[in-house]
Design a protein around this motif. Sequence first.
Motif, PDB file in Angstrom:
ATOM      1  N   ILE A 107      70.993  13.917  35.152  1.00 35.81           N
ATOM      2  CA  ILE A 107      69.766  14.191  35.927  1.00 35.81           C
ATOM      3  C   ILE A 107      69.123  13.216  36.816  1.00 35.81           C
ATOM      4  N   GLU A 108      68.910  12.083  36.342  1.00 36.44           N
ATOM      5  CA  GLU A 108      68.694  10.882  37.056  1.00 36.44           C
ATOM      6  C   GLU A 108      69.175  10.731  38.284  1.00 36.44           C
ATOM      7  N   LYS A 109      70.888  10.731  38.280  1.00 34.16           N
ATOM      8  CA  LYS A 109      71.694  10.436  39.382  1.00 34.16           C
ATOM      9  C   LYS A 109      71.827  11.708  40.262  1.00 34.16           C
ATOM     10  N   GLN A 110      71.812  12.994  39.973  1.00 33.63           N
ATOM     11  CA  GLN A 110      72.058  14.012  40.674  1.00 33.63           C
ATOM     12  C   GLN A 110      70.686  14.667  40.990  1.00 33.63           C
ATOM     13  N   VAL A 111      69.742  14.563  40.552  1.00 36.19           N
ATOM     14  CA  VAL A 111      68.631  15.115  40.964  1.00 36.19           C
ATOM     15  C   VAL A 111      67.559  14.294  41.575  1.00 36.19           C
ATOM     16  N   GLN A 112      67.165  13.200  40.814  1.00 35.71           N
ATOM     17  CA  GLN A 112      66.049  12.361  41.004  1.00 35.71           C
ATOM     18  C   GLN A 112      66.386  11.513  42.185  1.00 35.71           C
ATOM     19  N   GLU A 113      67.701  10.796  42.074  1.00 35.71           N
ATOM     20  CA  GLU A 113      68.192   9.960  43.367  1.00 35.71           C
ATOM     21  C   GLU A 113      68.678  10.700  44.339  1.00 35.71           C
ATOM     22  N   ARG A 114      69.003  12.068  44.311  1.00 34.56           N
ATOM     23  CA  ARG A 114      69.306  12.656  45.760  1.00 34.56           C
ATOM     24  C   ARG A 114      68.101  13.496  46.324  1.00 34.56           C
ATOM     25  N   TYR A 115      67.179  13.839  45.658  1.00 31.71           N
ATOM     26  CA  TYR A 115      66.166  14.646  46.217  1.00 31.71           C
ATOM     27  C   TYR A 115      64.878  13.849  46.279  1.00 31.71           C
ATOM     28  N   VAL A 127      56.899   5.364  31.485  1.00 30.58           N
ATOM     29  CA  VAL A 127      58.215   4.941  30.853  1.00 30.58           C
ATOM     30  C   VAL A 127      58.970   5.454  32.180  1.00 30.58           C
ATOM     31  N   PHE A 128      58.611   6.254  33.258  1.00 33.06           N
ATOM     32  CA  PHE A 128      59.326   6.579  34.305  1.00 33.06           C
ATOM     33  C   PHE A 128      58.592   6.405  35.545  1.00 33.06           C
ATOM     34  N   PRO A 129      59.312   6.023  36.756  1.00 34.44           N
ATOM     35  CA  PRO A 129      58.982   5.634  37.871  1.00 34.44           C
ATOM     36  C   PRO A 129      58.309   6.737  38.567  1.00 34.44           C
ATOM     37  N   PRO A 130      57.301   6.568  39.703  1.00 37.40           N
ATOM     38  CA  PRO A 130      56.691   7.835  40.535  1.00 37.40           C
ATOM     39  C   PRO A 130      57.615   8.121  41.467  1.00 37.40           C
ATOM     40  N   CYS A 131      57.880   9.588  41.524  1.00 33.80           N
ATOM     41  CA  CYS A 131      58.843  10.067  42.507  1.00 33.80           C
ATOM     42  C   CYS A 131      58.078  10.932  43.372  1.00 33.80           C
ATOM     43  N   THR A 132      58.553  10.901  44.670  1.00 30.84           N
ATOM     44  CA  THR A 132      58.272  11.992  45.818  1.00 30.84           C
ATOM     45  C   THR A 132      59.352  12.605  46.359  1.00 30.84           C
ATOM     46  N   VAL A 133      59.143  13.817  46.762  1.00 37.42           N
ATOM     47  CA  VAL A 133      60.327  14.403  47.512  1.00 37.42           C
ATOM     48  C   VAL A 133      60.642  13.807  48.903  1.00 37.42           C
ATOM     49  N   PHE A 149      69.669  23.607  35.737  1.00 39.15           N
ATOM     50  CA  PHE A 149      70.278  22.812  34.604  1.00 39.15           C
ATOM     51  C   PHE A 149      69.370  21.678  34.284  1.00 39.15           C
ATOM     52  N   ALA A 150      68.628  21.015  35.142  1.00 36.49           N
ATOM     53  CA  ALA A 150      67.795  19.798  35.025  1.00 36.49           C
ATOM     54  C   ALA A 150      66.670  20.586  33.921  1.00 36.49           C
ATOM     55  N   CYS A 151      66.248  21.682  34.237  1.00 40.22           N
ATOM     56  CA  CYS A 151      64.910  22.585  33.268  1.00 40.22           C
ATOM     57  C   CYS A 151      65.729  22.694  31.850  1.00 40.22           C
ATOM     58  N   TYR A 152      67.072  22.891  32.018  1.00 40.41           N
ATOM     59  CA  TYR A 152      67.740  23.121  30.564  1.00 40.41           C
ATOM     60  C   TYR A 152      67.758  21.607  29.865  1.00 40.41           C
ATOM     61  N   VAL A 153      68.049  20.809  30.843  1.00 41.78           N
ATOM     62  CA  VAL A 153      68.099  19.353  29.947  1.00 41.78           C
ATOM     63  C   VAL A 153      66.793  19.080  29.496  1.00 41.78           C
ATOM     64  N   ALA A 154      65.673  19.280  30.230  1.00 44.47           N
ATOM     65  CA  ALA A 154      64.446  19.094  29.872  1.00 44.47           C
ATOM     66  C   ALA A 154      63.909  19.655  28.305  1.00 44.47           C
ATOM     67  N   VAL A 155      64.155  21.179  28.519  1.00 43.49           N
ATOM     68  CA  VAL A 155      63.994  21.910  27.339  1.00 43.49           C
ATOM     69  C   VAL A 155      64.695  21.362  26.136  1.00 43.49           C
ATOM     70  N   THR A 168      60.350  12.767  28.402  1.00 51.66           N
ATOM     71  CA  THR A 168      61.440  13.011  29.338  1.00 51.66           C
ATOM     72  C   THR A 168      61.381  14.392  29.924  1.00 51.66           C
ATOM     73  N   THR A 169      60.800  15.391  28.903  1.00 55.29           N
ATOM     74  CA  THR A 169      60.791  16.619  29.388  1.00 55.29           C
ATOM     75  C   THR A 169      59.582  16.762  30.501  1.00 55.29           C
ATOM     76  N   GLU A 170      58.321  16.183  30.415  1.00 50.69           N
ATOM     77  CA  GLU A 170      57.313  16.153  31.229  1.00 50.69           C
ATOM     78  C   GLU A 170      57.953  15.416  32.755  1.00 50.69           C
ATOM     79  N   HIS A 171      58.876  14.591  32.456  1.00 53.90           N
ATOM     80  CA  HIS A 171      59.130  13.909  33.884  1.00 53.90           C
ATOM     81  C   HIS A 171      60.289  14.751  34.639  1.00 53.90           C
ATOM     82  N   ILE A 172      61.021  15.442  33.910  1.00 52.55           N
ATOM     83  CA  ILE A 172      62.104  16.256  34.692  1.00 52.55           C
ATOM     84  C   ILE A 172      61.184  17.713  35.219  1.00 52.55           C
ATOM     85  N   PHE A 173      60.442  18.164  34.322  1.00 55.06           N
ATOM     86  CA  PHE A 173      59.591  19.261  34.911  1.00 55.06           C
ATOM     87  C   PHE A 173      59.023  18.728  36.161  1.00 55.06           C
TER      88      PHE A 173
END
Length: 460
Positions: A107-115, A127-133, A149-155, A168-173
Amino acid sequence: MRLPKRDGVNGRYYLIHKPDTDAEVLEHADQCIQDVLNGTARENHADYPVVIRNEKGTPFLPNQILERYLYQLPLKEFPYEDAVVFCDAMRQLVGWVEVRYELEKYIEKQVQERYFIVGERDDGFTVFPPCTVCPELREEDVDDNLLRFACYVAVCHTVYGQSFESLTTEHIFGLVSQIRPDMVKELKANGSGKLPPEIRKRKTERMTASANDAFAVIRIAAKEDTQECYEEVLDYLCEVLEQEAFPDSYSVEFRGVEKIYLPIPGLPKKGINQLFACAVRYPKLHRKIERYARLAMKEFEFYNNISDEQCAMPGTFAVFALGLEGLEWQQLVCDYLELCDDEHSSVQEKFLHVYFKKFGFTDQTMPVLVSGVQSMQGFKPAREFRTLIANEESLNALLKIKEHLKDYLPEEAKRSKNASVYLWRDVIWGIWGKDSVNGGKKVMKAAPAHLREIYEQIFH
Protein backbone atom coordinates in the motif's frame (compact mmCIF):
# COMPACT_ATOMS: atom_id res chain seq x y z
CA MET A 1 15.18 -31.09 -14.20
CA ARG A 2 16.38 -31.02 -10.63
CA LEU A 3 15.93 -27.85 -8.64
CA PRO A 4 19.12 -26.02 -7.58
CA LYS A 5 20.30 -25.99 -3.98
CA ARG A 6 18.14 -23.97 -1.61
CA ASP A 7 19.64 -20.53 -0.87
CA GLY A 8 17.65 -19.58 2.22
CA VAL A 9 18.94 -19.67 5.81
CA ASN A 10 20.26 -23.15 6.64
CA GLY A 11 18.92 -24.36 3.31
CA ARG A 12 15.38 -24.15 4.69
CA TYR A 13 13.73 -22.45 1.70
CA TYR A 14 14.22 -20.86 -1.74
CA LEU A 15 14.67 -17.11 -2.22
CA ILE A 16 12.81 -15.73 -5.25
CA HIS A 17 13.50 -11.99 -5.11
CA LYS A 18 16.82 -12.01 -6.93
CA PRO A 19 16.94 -11.10 -10.66
CA ASP A 20 18.86 -14.28 -11.48
CA THR A 21 16.48 -16.65 -9.65
CA ASP A 22 16.32 -20.00 -11.44
CA ALA A 23 13.33 -20.19 -13.82
CA GLU A 24 12.22 -23.57 -12.50
CA VAL A 25 12.24 -22.23 -8.93
CA LEU A 26 9.93 -19.44 -10.08
CA GLU A 27 7.63 -22.01 -11.67
CA HIS A 28 7.42 -23.76 -8.32
CA ALA A 29 6.68 -20.40 -6.67
CA ASP A 30 3.83 -19.78 -9.11
CA GLN A 31 2.54 -23.27 -8.38
CA CYS A 32 2.67 -22.40 -4.69
CA ILE A 33 0.45 -19.38 -5.39
CA GLN A 34 -2.05 -21.61 -7.14
CA ASP A 35 -1.89 -24.16 -4.34
CA VAL A 36 -2.65 -21.44 -1.79
CA LEU A 37 -5.79 -20.61 -3.76
CA ASN A 38 -6.69 -24.29 -4.08
CA GLY A 39 -6.16 -24.91 -0.38
CA THR A 40 -3.43 -27.50 -1.00
CA ALA A 41 -0.39 -25.46 0.10
CA ARG A 42 1.05 -26.24 3.53
CA GLU A 43 2.87 -24.18 6.13
CA ASN A 44 5.62 -25.17 8.56
CA HIS A 45 6.06 -23.32 11.85
CA ALA A 46 8.41 -25.98 13.24
CA ASP A 47 11.45 -23.75 12.84
CA TYR A 48 12.30 -20.13 12.12
CA PRO A 49 11.49 -18.60 9.76
CA VAL A 50 8.06 -19.95 8.87
CA VAL A 51 7.91 -21.47 5.39
CA ILE A 52 5.10 -22.28 2.98
CA ARG A 53 5.26 -25.33 0.68
CA ASN A 54 3.51 -26.10 -2.57
CA GLU A 55 2.00 -29.53 -3.21
CA LYS A 56 5.39 -30.88 -4.28
CA GLY A 57 6.92 -29.73 -0.98
CA THR A 58 9.03 -26.89 -2.38
CA PRO A 59 9.49 -24.33 0.46
CA PHE A 60 9.30 -20.52 0.21
CA LEU A 61 9.00 -17.56 2.54
CA PRO A 62 5.32 -16.50 2.86
CA ASN A 63 6.10 -12.80 2.34
CA GLN A 64 7.94 -13.53 -0.93
CA ILE A 65 5.05 -15.60 -2.26
CA LEU A 66 2.65 -12.79 -1.33
CA GLU A 67 4.94 -10.19 -2.89
CA ARG A 68 5.19 -12.20 -6.13
CA TYR A 69 1.41 -12.50 -6.31
CA LEU A 70 0.67 -8.84 -5.60
CA TYR A 71 3.19 -7.34 -8.00
CA GLN A 72 1.83 -9.41 -10.88
CA LEU A 73 -1.57 -7.71 -10.50
CA PRO A 74 -2.50 -4.81 -12.81
CA LEU A 75 -2.87 -1.42 -11.15
CA LYS A 76 -5.50 -0.35 -13.68
CA GLU A 77 -8.76 -2.20 -13.04
CA PHE A 78 -7.15 -3.77 -10.03
CA PRO A 79 -8.72 -7.23 -9.34
CA TYR A 80 -9.92 -6.41 -5.83
CA GLU A 81 -11.98 -9.56 -5.21
CA ASP A 82 -9.22 -11.89 -6.40
CA ALA A 83 -6.62 -10.10 -4.28
CA VAL A 84 -8.77 -10.33 -1.16
CA VAL A 85 -9.39 -14.06 -1.70
CA PHE A 86 -5.64 -14.73 -2.02
CA CYS A 87 -4.65 -12.55 0.94
CA ASP A 88 -7.31 -14.14 3.15
CA ALA A 89 -6.08 -17.59 2.15
CA MET A 90 -2.49 -16.63 2.98
CA ARG A 91 -3.50 -15.16 6.34
CA GLN A 92 -5.45 -18.26 7.28
CA LEU A 93 -2.57 -20.50 6.24
CA VAL A 94 0.41 -18.80 7.91
CA GLY A 95 -1.10 -16.20 10.25
CA TRP A 96 -1.50 -12.43 10.01
CA VAL A 97 1.94 -11.68 11.45
CA GLU A 98 3.57 -13.36 8.43
CA VAL A 99 1.76 -11.21 5.84
CA ARG A 100 1.03 -7.85 7.45
CA TYR A 101 4.36 -6.18 6.69
CA GLU A 102 4.25 -7.08 2.99
CA LEU A 103 0.69 -5.78 2.68
CA GLU A 104 1.60 -2.55 4.43
CA LYS A 105 4.59 -2.02 2.14
CA TYR A 106 2.48 -2.75 -0.93
CA ILE A 107 0.00 0.00 0.00
CA GLU A 108 2.88 2.34 0.77
CA LYS A 109 4.38 1.80 -2.69
CA GLN A 110 1.27 1.50 -4.87
CA VAL A 111 -1.02 4.02 -3.18
CA GLN A 112 1.00 6.36 -0.97
CA GLU A 113 3.97 6.87 -3.30
CA ARG A 114 1.86 6.98 -6.53
CA TYR A 115 -0.92 9.29 -5.40
CA PHE A 116 0.67 11.46 -2.69
CA ILE A 117 3.50 13.82 -1.89
CA VAL A 118 5.16 12.30 1.16
CA GLY A 119 6.53 14.81 3.67
CA GLU A 120 8.99 14.48 6.51
CA ARG A 121 8.17 13.51 10.07
CA ASP A 122 9.42 16.59 11.85
CA ASP A 123 8.47 15.80 15.45
CA GLY A 124 10.24 12.46 15.85
CA PHE A 125 7.19 10.90 17.48
CA THR A 126 4.63 10.29 14.72
CA VAL A 127 4.77 6.85 13.12
CA PHE A 128 3.82 7.92 9.60
CA PRO A 129 4.85 10.94 7.51
CA PRO A 130 2.36 13.62 6.43
CA CYS A 131 0.90 12.94 2.98
CA THR A 132 -0.92 15.29 0.60
CA VAL A 133 -2.50 14.41 -2.72
CA CYS A 134 -0.29 15.11 -5.74
CA PRO A 135 -1.61 18.32 -7.36
CA GLU A 136 -1.26 16.82 -10.86
CA LEU A 137 -3.26 13.67 -9.94
CA ARG A 138 -6.15 13.22 -12.39
CA GLU A 139 -9.44 11.42 -11.77
CA GLU A 140 -8.62 8.79 -14.39
CA ASP A 141 -5.27 8.06 -12.71
CA VAL A 142 -6.99 6.69 -9.61
CA ASP A 143 -8.20 3.11 -9.51
CA ASP A 144 -11.07 2.74 -7.05
CA ASN A 145 -10.52 -0.99 -6.62
CA LEU A 146 -6.95 -0.36 -5.56
CA LEU A 147 -8.24 2.07 -2.94
CA ARG A 148 -10.78 -0.53 -1.85
CA PHE A 149 -7.91 -2.96 -1.43
CA ALA A 150 -6.08 -0.36 0.67
CA CYS A 151 -9.18 -0.18 2.90
CA TYR A 152 -9.19 -3.97 3.13
CA VAL A 153 -5.57 -3.90 4.34
CA ALA A 154 -6.45 -1.15 6.82
CA VAL A 155 -9.31 -3.19 8.26
CA CYS A 156 -7.10 -6.30 8.50
CA HIS A 157 -4.61 -4.39 10.65
CA THR A 158 -7.41 -3.66 13.11
CA VAL A 159 -9.18 -7.03 12.96
CA TYR A 160 -6.19 -9.38 13.03
CA GLY A 161 -3.35 -7.23 14.34
CA GLN A 162 -2.32 -6.18 17.82
CA SER A 163 -3.69 -3.00 19.35
CA PHE A 164 -0.85 -0.74 18.11
CA GLU A 165 -1.66 -1.68 14.51
CA SER A 166 -4.72 0.56 14.66
CA LEU A 167 -2.24 3.37 13.87
CA THR A 168 -1.65 1.78 10.47
CA THR A 169 -5.40 1.52 9.98
CA GLU A 170 -5.82 5.23 10.69
CA HIS A 171 -2.99 6.16 8.35
CA ILE A 172 -4.34 4.18 5.39
CA PHE A 173 -7.86 5.45 5.95
CA GLY A 174 -6.41 8.96 6.06
CA LEU A 175 -4.87 8.42 2.62
CA VAL A 176 -8.03 7.03 1.06
CA SER A 177 -10.28 9.71 2.58
CA GLN A 178 -8.26 12.43 0.83
CA ILE A 179 -9.16 10.93 -2.57
CA ARG A 180 -12.43 9.02 -2.00
CA PRO A 181 -13.96 10.29 1.26
CA ASP A 182 -17.24 8.46 0.58
CA MET A 183 -15.40 5.14 0.63
CA VAL A 184 -14.23 5.73 4.19
CA LYS A 185 -17.59 7.20 5.23
CA GLU A 186 -19.28 3.99 4.14
CA LEU A 187 -16.86 1.96 6.26
CA LYS A 188 -17.56 4.24 9.22
CA ALA A 189 -21.28 3.73 8.77
CA ASN A 190 -21.43 -0.01 8.05
CA GLY A 191 -17.98 -1.50 8.60
CA SER A 192 -16.39 -3.88 6.15
CA GLY A 193 -19.68 -5.62 5.37
CA LYS A 194 -18.47 -8.93 6.83
CA LEU A 195 -20.63 -8.71 9.95
CA PRO A 196 -24.21 -9.99 9.64
CA PRO A 197 -26.86 -7.21 9.50
CA GLU A 198 -28.34 -8.24 12.86
CA ILE A 199 -24.89 -7.78 14.44
CA ARG A 200 -24.06 -4.51 12.68
CA LYS A 201 -27.18 -2.87 14.09
CA ARG A 202 -29.71 -3.98 16.69
CA LYS A 203 -32.65 -2.17 18.20
CA THR A 204 -35.06 -3.49 20.83
CA GLU A 205 -37.44 -1.94 23.34
CA ARG A 206 -34.67 -1.98 25.91
CA MET A 207 -31.53 -1.01 23.97
CA THR A 208 -29.94 0.08 20.71
CA ALA A 209 -26.55 -1.24 19.62
CA SER A 210 -24.14 -1.30 16.71
CA ALA A 211 -20.80 -2.92 15.90
CA ASN A 212 -18.26 -1.72 13.35
CA ASP A 213 -15.37 -4.06 12.57
CA ALA A 214 -13.50 -1.55 10.40
CA PHE A 215 -13.17 0.89 13.29
CA ALA A 216 -13.27 -1.73 16.06
CA VAL A 217 -16.05 -0.14 18.07
CA ILE A 218 -19.22 -1.38 19.78
CA ARG A 219 -21.80 1.25 20.73
CA ILE A 220 -24.63 0.42 23.14
CA ALA A 221 -27.33 2.62 24.66
CA ALA A 222 -29.40 0.99 27.42
CA LYS A 223 -32.90 2.40 27.90
CA GLU A 224 -33.61 0.63 31.21
CA ASP A 225 -31.81 -0.21 34.43
CA THR A 226 -33.20 -3.74 34.59
CA GLN A 227 -31.92 -7.31 34.56
CA GLU A 228 -33.65 -7.94 31.24
CA CYS A 229 -31.94 -4.97 29.62
CA TYR A 230 -28.45 -5.94 30.79
CA GLU A 231 -29.10 -9.51 29.70
CA GLU A 232 -29.79 -8.28 26.16
CA VAL A 233 -26.63 -6.15 26.27
CA LEU A 234 -24.46 -9.06 27.42
CA ASP A 235 -25.92 -11.42 24.84
CA TYR A 236 -25.22 -8.87 22.13
CA LEU A 237 -21.63 -8.33 23.25
CA CYS A 238 -21.00 -12.07 23.17
CA GLU A 239 -22.56 -12.42 19.73
CA VAL A 240 -20.27 -9.68 18.42
CA LEU A 241 -17.13 -11.27 19.87
CA GLU A 242 -18.06 -14.63 18.38
CA GLN A 243 -17.77 -13.10 14.91
CA GLU A 244 -14.41 -13.94 13.33
CA ALA A 245 -14.43 -10.62 11.50
CA PHE A 246 -14.53 -8.56 14.70
CA PRO A 247 -11.20 -7.33 16.13
CA ASP A 248 -9.75 -8.61 19.40
CA SER A 249 -8.87 -5.05 20.50
CA TYR A 250 -11.85 -2.70 20.38
CA SER A 251 -13.78 0.07 22.10
CA VAL A 252 -17.06 -0.34 23.97
CA GLU A 253 -19.01 2.90 24.18
CA PHE A 254 -21.84 2.28 26.65
CA ARG A 255 -24.48 4.70 27.87
CA GLY A 256 -26.87 3.60 30.59
CA VAL A 257 -29.55 4.94 32.88
CA GLU A 258 -27.76 4.31 36.20
CA LYS A 259 -24.40 6.06 36.66
CA ILE A 260 -22.60 3.73 39.03
CA TYR A 261 -19.09 2.29 38.81
CA LEU A 262 -17.12 -0.58 40.29
CA PRO A 263 -15.95 0.13 43.88
CA ILE A 264 -12.27 0.23 42.87
CA PRO A 265 -10.57 3.62 43.37
CA GLY A 266 -8.63 4.88 40.37
CA LEU A 267 -10.39 2.83 37.68
CA PRO A 268 -11.28 4.87 34.59
CA LYS A 269 -14.93 5.89 34.77
CA LYS A 270 -15.78 4.68 31.30
CA GLY A 271 -19.03 3.21 30.03
CA ILE A 272 -17.62 -0.33 30.15
CA ASN A 273 -16.97 0.15 33.88
CA GLN A 274 -20.54 1.42 34.33
CA LEU A 275 -21.99 -1.53 32.39
CA PHE A 276 -20.50 -4.25 34.56
CA ALA A 277 -21.07 -2.34 37.80
CA CYS A 278 -24.76 -2.34 36.88
CA ALA A 279 -25.02 -5.87 35.47
CA VAL A 280 -23.21 -7.62 38.32
CA ARG A 281 -26.00 -6.62 40.72
CA TYR A 282 -28.10 -9.40 39.21
CA PRO A 283 -26.83 -12.90 40.21
CA LYS A 284 -28.70 -14.51 37.31
CA LEU A 285 -26.43 -12.58 34.91
CA HIS A 286 -23.14 -13.71 36.46
CA ARG A 287 -22.65 -16.63 34.07
CA LYS A 288 -23.28 -14.34 31.12
CA ILE A 289 -20.73 -11.88 32.48
CA GLU A 290 -18.23 -14.72 32.75
CA ARG A 291 -19.03 -15.80 29.19
CA TYR A 292 -18.24 -12.29 27.93
CA ALA A 293 -15.02 -12.16 29.96
CA ARG A 294 -13.73 -15.45 28.59
CA LEU A 295 -14.58 -14.47 25.01
CA ALA A 296 -12.93 -11.08 25.48
CA MET A 297 -9.71 -11.93 27.35
CA LYS A 298 -6.76 -12.15 24.95
CA GLU A 299 -3.11 -11.47 25.68
CA PHE A 300 -1.63 -8.28 24.14
CA GLU A 301 -5.12 -6.94 23.29
CA PHE A 302 -6.68 -3.83 24.85
CA TYR A 303 -9.77 -1.65 25.02
CA ASN A 304 -8.95 1.06 22.48
CA ASN A 305 -10.80 3.90 24.22
CA ILE A 306 -8.89 3.68 27.50
CA SER A 307 -5.68 5.68 27.85
CA ASP A 308 -2.29 4.00 27.67
CA GLU A 309 -1.67 4.89 31.33
CA GLN A 310 -4.69 2.84 32.37
CA CYS A 311 -4.70 0.31 29.53
CA ALA A 312 -6.93 -2.68 30.17
CA MET A 313 -7.28 -6.01 28.41
CA PRO A 314 -10.79 -6.72 27.05
CA GLY A 315 -12.78 -8.45 29.75
CA THR A 316 -11.08 -6.51 32.55
CA PHE A 317 -14.16 -4.87 34.06
CA ALA A 318 -16.23 -8.05 33.80
CA VAL A 319 -13.54 -9.98 35.71
CA PHE A 320 -13.20 -7.25 38.34
CA ALA A 321 -16.98 -7.15 38.84
CA LEU A 322 -17.27 -10.91 39.36
CA GLY A 323 -14.02 -11.16 41.32
CA LEU A 324 -15.37 -8.83 44.00
CA GLU A 325 -18.67 -10.71 44.16
CA GLY A 326 -17.24 -13.86 45.74
CA LEU A 327 -14.42 -16.38 45.94
CA GLU A 328 -16.19 -18.72 43.53
CA TRP A 329 -14.72 -16.54 40.74
CA GLN A 330 -11.13 -17.03 41.91
CA GLN A 331 -10.20 -19.21 38.90
CA LEU A 332 -11.53 -16.62 36.45
CA VAL A 333 -9.47 -13.95 38.22
CA CYS A 334 -6.30 -16.09 38.02
CA ASP A 335 -6.91 -16.90 34.35
CA TYR A 336 -7.26 -13.18 33.66
CA LEU A 337 -4.10 -12.24 35.56
CA GLU A 338 -2.07 -14.88 33.70
CA LEU A 339 -3.06 -13.26 30.39
CA CYS A 340 -2.25 -9.67 31.40
CA ASP A 341 0.57 -8.00 29.48
CA ASP A 342 3.06 -7.52 32.33
CA GLU A 343 5.02 -4.88 30.42
CA HIS A 344 2.12 -2.51 29.84
CA SER A 345 -0.84 -3.33 32.06
CA SER A 346 -1.04 -2.29 35.71
CA VAL A 347 -4.73 -1.53 36.22
CA GLN A 348 -5.08 -4.93 37.92
CA GLU A 349 -3.09 -3.59 40.88
CA LYS A 350 -6.03 -1.36 41.83
CA PHE A 351 -8.35 -4.38 41.75
CA LEU A 352 -6.00 -6.57 43.79
CA HIS A 353 -5.77 -3.98 46.56
CA VAL A 354 -9.56 -4.02 46.96
CA TYR A 355 -9.73 -7.81 46.50
CA PHE A 356 -7.43 -8.65 49.40
CA LYS A 357 -8.91 -5.98 51.64
CA LYS A 358 -12.27 -7.70 51.11
CA PHE A 359 -11.28 -11.38 51.25
CA GLY A 360 -7.99 -11.36 53.13
CA PHE A 361 -5.09 -13.77 52.64
CA THR A 362 -6.32 -17.36 52.76
CA ASP A 363 -5.64 -20.71 51.12
CA GLN A 364 -8.21 -19.72 48.50
CA THR A 365 -6.89 -16.24 47.74
CA MET A 366 -3.15 -16.96 47.77
CA PRO A 367 -3.13 -18.19 44.13
CA VAL A 368 -4.55 -14.79 43.17
CA LEU A 369 -1.62 -13.09 44.89
CA VAL A 370 0.94 -15.24 43.04
CA SER A 371 -0.76 -14.66 39.69
CA GLY A 372 -1.12 -10.98 40.50
CA VAL A 373 2.55 -10.28 41.18
CA GLN A 374 3.45 -12.07 37.94
CA SER A 375 0.87 -10.09 35.95
CA MET A 376 2.74 -6.80 36.12
CA GLN A 377 6.10 -5.24 36.85
CA GLY A 378 6.69 -3.69 40.26
CA PHE A 379 3.48 -4.64 42.06
CA LYS A 380 3.03 -2.27 45.03
CA PRO A 381 1.28 -3.64 48.13
CA ALA A 382 -1.52 -1.79 49.87
CA ARG A 383 -0.63 -0.38 53.29
CA GLU A 384 -3.17 -2.68 54.96
CA PHE A 385 -1.62 -5.91 53.64
CA ARG A 386 0.90 -6.39 56.48
CA THR A 387 -1.96 -6.16 58.99
CA LEU A 388 -4.23 -8.49 57.03
CA ILE A 389 -1.53 -11.18 56.81
CA ALA A 390 -0.53 -10.93 60.49
CA ASN A 391 -2.44 -13.98 61.72
CA GLU A 392 -1.60 -17.66 61.91
CA GLU A 393 -4.09 -18.80 59.26
CA SER A 394 -2.89 -16.31 56.64
CA LEU A 395 0.81 -16.85 57.32
CA ASN A 396 0.40 -20.61 57.06
CA ALA A 397 -1.47 -20.16 53.78
CA LEU A 398 1.52 -18.20 52.52
CA LEU A 399 3.91 -20.96 53.64
CA LYS A 400 1.87 -23.57 51.75
CA ILE A 401 2.26 -21.51 48.59
CA LYS A 402 6.02 -21.32 49.17
CA GLU A 403 6.23 -25.12 49.24
CA HIS A 404 4.49 -25.44 45.87
CA LEU A 405 5.68 -22.24 44.22
CA LYS A 406 7.10 -24.04 41.18
CA ASP A 407 3.55 -25.07 40.22
CA TYR A 408 2.73 -21.41 39.62
CA LEU A 409 5.60 -20.72 37.23
CA PRO A 410 5.10 -20.56 33.46
CA GLU A 411 6.30 -23.72 31.73
CA GLU A 412 9.37 -22.07 30.22
CA ALA A 413 10.42 -20.72 33.65
CA LYS A 414 10.22 -24.08 35.42
CA ARG A 415 13.53 -25.09 33.84
CA SER A 416 15.34 -22.18 35.51
CA LYS A 417 16.98 -22.91 38.86
CA ASN A 418 16.40 -19.38 40.17
CA ALA A 419 12.87 -18.76 38.85
CA SER A 420 11.20 -19.91 42.10
CA VAL A 421 13.57 -17.74 44.15
CA TYR A 422 12.73 -14.64 42.11
CA LEU A 423 9.01 -15.36 42.22
CA TRP A 424 9.06 -15.80 46.01
CA ARG A 425 10.90 -12.48 46.31
CA ASP A 426 8.10 -10.84 44.28
CA VAL A 427 5.38 -12.52 46.36
CA ILE A 428 6.70 -11.32 49.72
CA TRP A 429 7.37 -7.87 48.21
CA GLY A 430 3.70 -7.87 47.15
CA ILE A 431 2.75 -8.06 50.84
CA TRP A 432 5.45 -6.15 52.76
CA GLY A 433 7.11 -4.05 50.07
CA LYS A 434 10.61 -2.80 50.82
CA ASP A 435 10.44 -4.18 54.37
CA SER A 436 10.70 -7.67 52.86
CA VAL A 437 14.34 -7.16 51.83
CA ASN A 438 17.34 -8.17 53.95
CA GLY A 439 15.56 -11.28 55.14
CA GLY A 440 12.53 -9.34 56.32
CA LYS A 441 14.34 -8.08 59.44
CA LYS A 442 12.00 -5.11 59.87
CA VAL A 443 8.94 -7.32 59.52
CA MET A 444 10.17 -9.91 62.04
CA LYS A 445 11.21 -7.25 64.52
CA ALA A 446 7.65 -5.95 64.61
CA ALA A 447 6.03 -9.43 64.56
CA PRO A 448 4.15 -10.75 67.62
CA ALA A 449 6.23 -13.29 69.55
CA HIS A 450 3.79 -16.18 68.95
CA LEU A 451 4.04 -15.69 65.16
CA ARG A 452 7.77 -15.05 64.88
CA GLU A 453 8.65 -18.65 64.04
CA ILE A 454 6.30 -18.63 61.05
CA TYR A 455 7.76 -15.33 59.85
CA GLU A 456 11.23 -16.84 60.02
CA GLN A 457 10.12 -19.74 57.78
CA ILE A 458 8.66 -17.26 55.31
CA PHE A 459 11.80 -15.14 55.03
CA HIS A 460 14.36 -17.92 55.06
